[in-house]
Design a protein around this motif. Structure first.
Motif, PDB file in Angstrom:
ATOM      1  N   ALA A 136       1.119  -1.003  -0.319  1.00 21.85           N
ATOM      2  CA  ALA A 136       0.352  -0.171   0.078  1.00 21.85           C
ATOM      3  C   ALA A 136       0.755   1.238  -0.022  1.00 21.85           C
ATOM      4  O   ALA A 136       2.114   1.415   0.119  1.00 21.85           O
ATOM      5  N   SER A 137      -0.103   2.389  -0.853  1.00 22.07           N
ATOM      6  CA  SER A 137       1.683   3.902  -0.672  1.00 22.07           C
ATOM      7  C   SER A 137       0.889   3.835   1.251  1.00 22.07           C
ATOM      8  O   SER A 137       0.284   3.393   1.563  1.00 22.07           O
ATOM      9  N   GLN A 138       1.835   5.155   1.195  1.00 20.67           N
ATOM     10  CA  GLN A 138       2.380   5.580   2.906  1.00 20.67           C
ATOM     11  C   GLN A 138       1.024   6.512   2.992  1.00 20.67           C
ATOM     12  O   GLN A 138       0.675   6.271   4.184  1.00 20.67           O
ATOM     13  N   ALA A 139       0.213   6.829   2.044  1.00 19.39           N
ATOM     14  CA  ALA A 139      -0.592   7.986   2.524  1.00 19.39           C
ATOM     15  C   ALA A 139      -2.052   6.879   2.878  1.00 19.39           C
ATOM     16  O   ALA A 139      -2.483   6.674   3.574  1.00 19.39           O
ATOM     17  N   GLN A 140      -1.999   5.702   2.343  1.00 23.31           N
ATOM     18  CA  GLN A 140      -3.069   4.283   2.704  1.00 23.31           C
ATOM     19  C   GLN A 140      -2.593   4.100   3.987  1.00 23.31           C
ATOM     20  O   GLN A 140      -3.589   3.713   5.167  1.00 23.31           O
ATOM     21  N   VAL A 141      -1.527   3.430   4.242  1.00 25.12           N
ATOM     22  CA  VAL A 141      -1.019   3.254   5.235  1.00 25.12           C
ATOM     23  C   VAL A 141      -0.881   4.396   6.766  1.00 25.12           C
ATOM     24  O   VAL A 141      -1.448   3.216   7.926  1.00 25.12           O
ATOM     25  N   ARG A 179       3.773   1.177  -4.113  1.00 26.32           N
ATOM     26  CA  ARG A 179       2.200   0.531  -2.685  1.00 26.32           C
ATOM     27  C   ARG A 179       3.803  -0.491  -2.810  1.00 26.32           C
ATOM     28  O   ARG A 179       3.222  -1.848  -2.504  1.00 26.32           O
ATOM     29  N   GLN A 180       4.356   0.280  -2.019  1.00 26.55           N
ATOM     30  CA  GLN A 180       5.033  -0.941  -0.680  1.00 26.55           C
ATOM     31  C   GLN A 180       6.109  -0.523   0.732  1.00 26.55           C
ATOM     32  O   GLN A 180       7.213   0.790   0.042  1.00 26.55           O
ATOM     33  N   THR A 181       5.350   0.069   1.451  1.00 27.47           N
ATOM     34  CA  THR A 181       5.050   1.033   2.276  1.00 27.47           C
ATOM     35  C   THR A 181       6.187   0.216   3.879  1.00 27.47           C
ATOM     36  O   THR A 181       5.000  -0.766   4.184  1.00 27.47           O
ATOM     37  N   VAL A 182       7.449   0.261   4.259  1.00 25.51           N
ATOM     38  CA  VAL A 182       7.622  -0.038   5.390  1.00 25.51           C
ATOM     39  C   VAL A 182       7.597   0.614   6.737  1.00 25.51           C
ATOM     40  O   VAL A 182       7.268   1.247   7.028  1.00 25.51           O
ATOM     41  N   ILE A 183       6.807  -0.375   7.575  1.00 24.78           N
ATOM     42  CA  ILE A 183       6.270   0.411   9.089  1.00 24.78           C
ATOM     43  C   ILE A 183       7.105  -1.179  10.139  1.00 24.78           C
ATOM     44  O   ILE A 183       7.831  -1.702   9.755  1.00 24.78           O
ATOM     45  N   ALA A 184       7.589  -0.190  10.970  1.00 24.19           N
ATOM     46  CA  ALA A 184       8.181  -0.064  12.350  1.00 24.19           C
ATOM     47  C   ALA A 184       7.459  -0.104  13.008  1.00 24.19           C
ATOM     48  O   ALA A 184       7.531   0.974  13.621  1.00 24.19           O
ATOM     49  N   ARG A 208       1.523  -5.198  16.230  1.00 27.83           N
ATOM     50  CA  ARG A 208       0.743  -6.470  15.852  1.00 27.83           C
ATOM     51  C   ARG A 208      -0.607  -5.953  15.670  1.00 27.83           C
ATOM     52  O   ARG A 208      -0.892  -6.184  14.123  1.00 27.83           O
ATOM     53  N   THR A 209      -0.885  -4.594  16.681  1.00 23.72           N
ATOM     54  CA  THR A 209      -2.385  -4.051  16.632  1.00 23.72           C
ATOM     55  C   THR A 209      -2.644  -4.161  15.088  1.00 23.72           C
ATOM     56  O   THR A 209      -3.002  -3.440  14.391  1.00 23.72           O
ATOM     57  N   THR A 210      -1.036  -2.914  14.297  1.00 22.80           N
ATOM     58  CA  THR A 210      -1.575  -2.161  13.143  1.00 22.80           C
ATOM     59  C   THR A 210      -1.480  -2.995  12.081  1.00 22.80           C
ATOM     60  O   THR A 210      -2.704  -3.083  11.084  1.00 22.80           O
ATOM     61  N   LEU A 211      -1.076  -4.279  11.834  1.00 22.23           N
ATOM     62  CA  LEU A 211      -0.725  -5.852  11.055  1.00 22.23           C
ATOM     63  C   LEU A 211      -2.382  -5.922  10.793  1.00 22.23           C
ATOM     64  O   LEU A 211      -3.438  -5.941   9.756  1.00 22.23           O
TER      65      LEU A 211
END
Lengths: 84, 327
Positions: free
Chosen positions: B143-148, B165-170, B177-180
């Motif tokens: 997904a895009s940064q704006a979508q995430v 459409r590839q955004t890495v979160i940390a 876990r809850t975000t995912l």
């Protein structure tokens, strides 16, 4: 019976990757590896979920990883559709 | 597929976390003496920790997983840099460098911003500080940064923008876990990134603070080879190169890889060469309009993860395509 074409798959994967330009590289190179076409494992995972939603085909991760090229993935989906 | 010789301005892409895999580069270490010399130079600069890193890297069953930051980070830095040195030794002259995360430090060192000893001190200091960071993880979202962004829970940050459409979160384990879960409910696909540290999240702020004095004490020069910054998305300015704060804040700043890659690709037809383990960055680069249209080309020096015994052959094939003749 509904079947999947190379261009339909390419359309799906283009959308997954967020690309706006359309090409017809799948038809030109149906046996090129996905990585060589710019699609990594995340793009393939998303393609798997779109195929499940739009075609009702639930590919296992194992089956998905065995399909290394657009032609192989299209064949896999179509075999599943024919058997259904 | 074409196997002919490639020409054009040479751009090096140097990978970071997620490119690592067990055994990466060990075949080159055994079979390519020029590569082994640079790796040994780096291990020596790391002192006792370097000996341990080297033996665990070469071990069939390492004590510590390659995904652990104190293995992946120094080894990715070292392999990226050593491969870059090899290309220079072959007489190739890159016109621009772009590194992903720790790969930018390797690129900066290759470009002469830091001398090798200073760069190793930065890497060692950073890795030492990771032990103080709460356990966490990373995931790549299709997904895009704006979508995430709207789905991020407190404690989770954007780690990298790798593609449209590839955004890495940390972030820390629980909020990640809850975000995912929320992202999955919203219909997004994601996959874990192999990392034990939530790189580029705010959780690493203490690492940034601790690195301040060290970076301020180390000499830094403008790059001798132009560098595109993965943190601004533009060319690294001389002022940024000399600014300790720019380098210190890498662990918390998001990697803007796609914007940086777009800047790099906009400079005209070129050959984008992945100078490090794997083919993750060249796979992303294949999505560039300039590559899709054939105006620019890509080549991964080592290609997808393979058996170490095949690495020297892969590298020799890449050298031939680059028109280089290894001494």
């Amino acid at each position: 019976m509904k079947q999947m074409t190379l261009s339909a798959l390419e359309q799906i994967m283009h959308t997954c990757a967020g690309e706006d330009e359309s090409t017809d590289s799948f038809q030109q190179a149906p046996e090129r590896a996905f990585a060589d076409l710019g699609y990594d494992s995340l793009a393939l995972l998303e393609t798997q979920s779109v195929i499940r939603r739009e075609y009702g085909v639930d590919l296992s991760e194992q089956a998905l990883s065995a399909a290394e090229t657009p032609q192989q993935l299209v064949d896999l989906v179509n075999r599943w559709l024919s058997a259904a | 597929m074409a196997v002919g010789r490639l020409t054009g301005a040479l751009a090096l892409l140097m990978p970071g976390q997620s490119a690592q895999y067990q055994g990466m580069g060990t075949g080159l270490y055994r079979d390519v003496p020029a590569f082994a010399r640079v790796m040994d130079e780096l291990f020596l600069l790391m002192g006792a920790a370097g000996d341990e890193l080297r033996s665990d890297w070469l071990a069939a069953s390492p004590r510590v997983s390659i995904d652990h930051a104190n293995r992946s980070q120094p080894l990715l830095f070292a392999i990226d840099y050593a491969l870059g040195r090899l290309l220079l030794d072959w007489g190739l002259r890159p016109t621009v460098l772009l590194g992903h995360s720790i790969g930018e430090l390797a690129a900066a060192t290759l470009a002469g911003v830091f001398d090798l000893a200073s760069a190793v001190r930065i890497v060692r200091h950073r890795v030492g500080q990771f032990a103080t960071v709460p356990a966490g993880g990373m995931a790549a979202v299709a997904a895009s940064q704006a979508q995430v962004q709207p789905h991020l829970r407190p404690g989770v940050d954007i780690g990298a923008v790798n593609a449209p459409r590839q955004t890495v979160i940390a972030g820390a384990v629980e909020p990640l876990r809850t975000t995912l879960d929320a992202l999955r409910c919203a219909g997004y696909t994601w996959a874990p990134v192999p990392a034990t540290v939530p790189f580029h999240s705010e959780l690493l702020r203490p690492v940034v603070v601790a690195a301040g004095p060290l970076l301020a004490s180390l000499p830094a020069r403008p790059p001798q080879i132009p560098l595109v910054s993965g943190y601004t998305g533009g060319y690294l300015t001389d002022a940024e190169a000399r600014d300790p704060g720019y380098w210190a804040s890498h662990p918390v700043d998001p990697v803007l890889f796609w914007p940086a890659l777009t800047t790099l690709a906009g400079a005209g037809p070129q050959l984008l060469v992945e100078c490090g383990p794997g083919n993750g960055l060249t796979t992303l680069a294949r999505r560039l309009p300039q590559v899709r249209s054939g105006h620019s080309e890509v080549l991964a020096l080592l290609g997808p993860p393979t058996d170490p015994s095949r690495e020297a052959g892969q590298l020799a094939a890449a050298a031939a395509r680059l028109g280089a003749s290894p001494p």
